[in-house]
Design an enzyme around this catalytic site. Sequence first.
Site, PDB file in Angstrom:
ATOM      1  N   LEU A   1       0.813  -1.210   0.000  1.00  0.00           N
ATOM      2  CA  LEU A   1       0.000   0.000   0.000  1.00  0.00           C
ATOM      3  C   LEU A   1       0.856   1.275   0.000  1.00  0.00           C
ATOM      4  O   LEU A   1       1.728   1.447   0.851  1.00  0.00           O
ATOM      5  CB  LEU A   1      -0.910  -0.003   1.246  1.00  0.00           C
ATOM      6  N   ASP A   2       0.594   2.170  -0.941  1.00  0.00           N
ATOM      7  CA  ASP A   2       1.287   3.465  -1.035  1.00  0.00           C
ATOM      8  C   ASP A   2       2.796   3.319  -1.218  1.00  0.00           C
ATOM      9  O   ASP A   2       3.546   4.268  -0.971  1.00  0.00           O
ATOM     10  CB  ASP A   2       1.019   4.337   0.202  1.00  0.00           C
ATOM     11  N   ALA A   3       3.246   2.160  -1.651  1.00  0.00           N
ATOM     12  CA  ALA A   3       4.692   1.933  -1.775  1.00  0.00           C
ATOM     13  C   ALA A   3       5.127   1.609  -3.191  1.00  0.00           C
ATOM     14  O   ALA A   3       6.276   1.263  -3.420  1.00  0.00           O
ATOM     15  CB  ALA A   3       5.125   0.824  -0.829  1.00  0.00           C
TER      16      ALA A   3
END
Lengths: 293, 293, 293, 293
Positions: free
Chosen positions: D237-239
């Site tokens: 996530l978000d990476a």
Amino acid sequence: MGQMKKKNDSTPLAVILMHCPDQKGLVAAVTNYLFSLQANIVDLDQHVDLDSGQFFMRVAWELEGFVLPADGIADDFKKNIADKFDMKFQLHITDRPMRMAVFVTRLSHCLYDLLQRYKSKEWNVEIPVIISNHNNLRPIADQFEIPFHYFEVNPENKLEQEENILHLLGEEEIDFLVLARYMQILSAKMIAKYPNRIINIHHSFLPAFIGARPYHQAFERGVKIIGATSHYITEDLDAGPIIAQDVEHITHKDSVKDLIRKGKDLEKLVLARAVWNHLQHNILPYKNRTFIF
Amino acid sequence: MGQMKKKNDSTPLAVILMHCPDQKGLVAAVTNYLFSLQANIVDLDQHVDLDSGQFFMRVAWELEGFVLPADGIADDFKKNIADKFDMKFQLHITDRPMRMAVFVTRLSHCLYDLLQRYKSKEWNVEIPVIISNHNNLRPIADQFEIPFHYFEVNPENKLEQEENILHLLGEEEIDFLVLARYMQILSAKMIAKYPNRIINIHHSFLPAFIGARPYHQAFERGVKIIGATSHYITEDLDAGPIIAQDVEHITHKDSVKDLIRKGKDLEKLVLARAVWNHLQHNILPYKNRTFIF
Amino acid sequence: MGQMKKKNDSTPLAVILMHCPDQKGLVAAVTNYLFSLQANIVDLDQHVDLDSGQFFMRVAWELEGFVLPADGIADDFKKNIADKFDMKFQLHITDRPMRMAVFVTRLSHCLYDLLQRYKSKEWNVEIPVIISNHNNLRPIADQFEIPFHYFEVNPENKLEQEENILHLLGEEEIDFLVLARYMQILSAKMIAKYPNRIINIHHSFLPAFIGARPYHQAFERGVKIIGATSHYITEDLDAGPIIAQDVEHITHKDSVKDLIRKGKDLEKLVLARAVWNHLQHNILPYKNRTFIF
Amino acid sequence: MGQMKKKNDSTPLAVILMHCPDQKGLVAAVTNYLFSLQANIVDLDQHVDLDSGQFFMRVAWELEGFVLPADGIADDFKKNIADKFDMKFQLHITDRPMRMAVFVTRLSHCLYDLLQRYKSKEWNVEIPVIISNHNNLRPIADQFEIPFHYFEVNPENKLEQEENILHLLGEEEIDFLVLARYMQILSAKMIAKYPNRIINIHHSFLPAFIGARPYHQAFERGVKIIGATSHYITEDLDAGPIIAQDVEHITHKDSVKDLIRKGKDLEKLVLARAVWNHLQHNILPYKNRTFIF
């Protein structure tokens, strides 16, 4: 501050923007005056310009609980404060959304951006009219269900058409005008009718690249940064008080078309910031500068 | 790219900056030529400017393992490549630090910044001379143990002093000049002697606010952004090819003194970026633009 | 505003930074109080934070002509204003330059930048000591003729050496500390001794990349922007109140070495802005935020 | 470069993005290969990452006049180039507009901005579907005459609804997905189906403020800069690999509401830049970084 007004969306405010020669006790005088009338000040910002020796202030307070009625404030403030300090001031009452007329020609990006902010309620504003000297953006007006007025302009009918536009603006009780890439020079009469109430977007970092085709000029000059400038319209072309500016870095890889493409995003952003500050009554023009509180 | 050269600090490179009318097969021709001579290319960047129809390229390779000796490259490249494609090129060999002369007048911030980068080995450069038309920055030169040459200039002796400066630059085998807020206009002769090798810093975002006192001009105009521009000096004042620009947002709270204070930081930064790119042989000037690879 | 103080270089000012729960009449109360004591207010800036319901203000006035002596202001203001409004405040008298201690380890760029601003009188400050846990920057201190104190630190002597440093700081009457890339973690005792008076520069846009080697972390994460952050030191590593931040765009062409090189310029700039605001008494820390007037 | 493709709007291009271990002669090999097949190269950009020792290149050429048919390029390039150099590559043929699906939840600003660029022909793209887990943006889809598909999602039906969405995407021959503030976490299966073809906008400068309510987190931390990040979605996530980031300076005067308002403009801008680069086939993801040519 903006956040205050948002919190008090249902609470109308009075906003005074003022300036006068600086002297001791000005802030005390104004705040005392308001305090004695039970004002709940929600924002106060002041600045002294040492070069000109002028004092500038913006103060906003809630009408609720204030001793004076809204329509009695201007006279009372004039008598008790402004006259004593040789002060000029504007009073704004935020009891209704402002009414904004949008002027366009052929380019749609700023128009879309303004309409999106309006429709999504990002801005508390009314847009009763879109005015254009071309017909090609009418479908966008239709799409957003806003009346579109086409005023074909040519050298012969220019002044007559401006009269028609002024009449329409009057009928619609327009508070201010936004020229969203409107490719006509306004007459002195029209400008005088809406002093510091006509916001333009120019597609360069003024004062560089005044006039036509600024991206082509920028490309020719080989600058490494392009910009956009929003300003109030005065009789001097592209020389009115600047409200907002922003820039973007470019490289030798950017063609004129790239400058135009990247510049559109700057124009949208800078025009929106100017309109937002105008809607908040944050802007105090003084000579050819603006104080943005 | 810079990182490559750093990795190969001990490995001298050959760098060619070239431009010619665009045509099919240019990249293949150049890379084939180098490959056939066992070049280890460490950087290649090309660009085609569609408006002018010109092809631009920078290519860098290690001298180690290259079949030709450094002093034989220019002739061979000319014969085998440049002449065939109507190409102009500059060849640089990075086997020694470049020699930079710094010109100053009274302001110290850019001088300090340049010297700090030199002393801390941030830059691979020699600074054999600091030249000034005033004496007041001599203590800084002494502090950094760099010879300081004072050339008092007045309308009568200006050309004669320039001759003396040119003589000194020749003796010191200076590669390029940096005008770090040097408040003298150079003669056409001096400019012609160092074409695209004199870097100036101008304290505005050119082409806005050409000439004297740009921060005062910016304040008067009420801009919301100030800038700095480094460019090569040409005979046209403040109109040479721009190398680097940067800007900073300001507000109505900033006085002229604040603009000057904030601007100094911009000037240091922008001048340093220009010098760094010049040291890397990244800059290809073409007409009045620069291609910075 | 800064420009005011510059104009009045010879005129000492009193500056009060205050905060308290918001209520009607606060600005009027403070300005009345000062006006009644003949204060010539040269700057006033206030802000109400609606989320916390707190009122924040900075007010500066000339000591000349003020009825109270400098050493009587704090008590009088406390009695007449602060106690009435449950207000916390700091009073600063600008009758002498502040005394700043610079802490460094091995990197010179921030040190040079601070010293240049000091020597060129850009800042009105004294730098009586440079403190380091390494000896390699001593020549720079010598070059600028500032006493350099070497405190070799190892796990065994760390607390003892901190005592020695604290003793030195006391003897030199140091007002605040600047950690210009000082690679030691301060003890809780030292931090408690100088609350909101130790300025650090961290080489990332906090809270991203806390801790060691932020440029390597940034490269690994593939960010398109790098940053630098200056903040007051608290016991929580890299988590103190942020004073200033700035960023620069990078591309895939930038290696870790390029990030470090470009980051140095950011660090210099951001640290200098923080120190400048501290010197102006512009910074009001509140919880973990700063209000910068 | 983008300008080239614009000039050749009617001329389809072949674009290859490639990477492999670096070695001598790579550029020569590729350009020779293309030259021998009569390619008119309109853009070539390469980069060597010294830390990983990898070579990256993007090359674009006109299909017109090229010896091979479009559907024969991949096999031929693989056999003659890629296999020899242990190279991975993607081939794109620009003979038709890409087909983009937009996912939204409740916020309209990014959706409006994407649709405006599509309708005004700023982008050469098709948008056959807007997909949402809420119904409230349907009127905007209607207004722009784009089919709106509502997929009510809850913990029980999540996987089933994703199957329905995948089916729709397949039927509509969607090339890539844009999550324009879509507030659902995609399943691993969906992500695997569109590797490096799902573009998200996160409202912070990642890796700061991962997860929910980043503007609230930013306010709490007291940062002086806010940002937005567009990236490809990966399982983490978000990476995922970052495509574009931008930031804006804020002050203590900005409330959380102001951060949200200002952030929306950043989100629009950053998402648009990412989509534009994706449309140009400029983006080469490698591990968790992107090379943007």
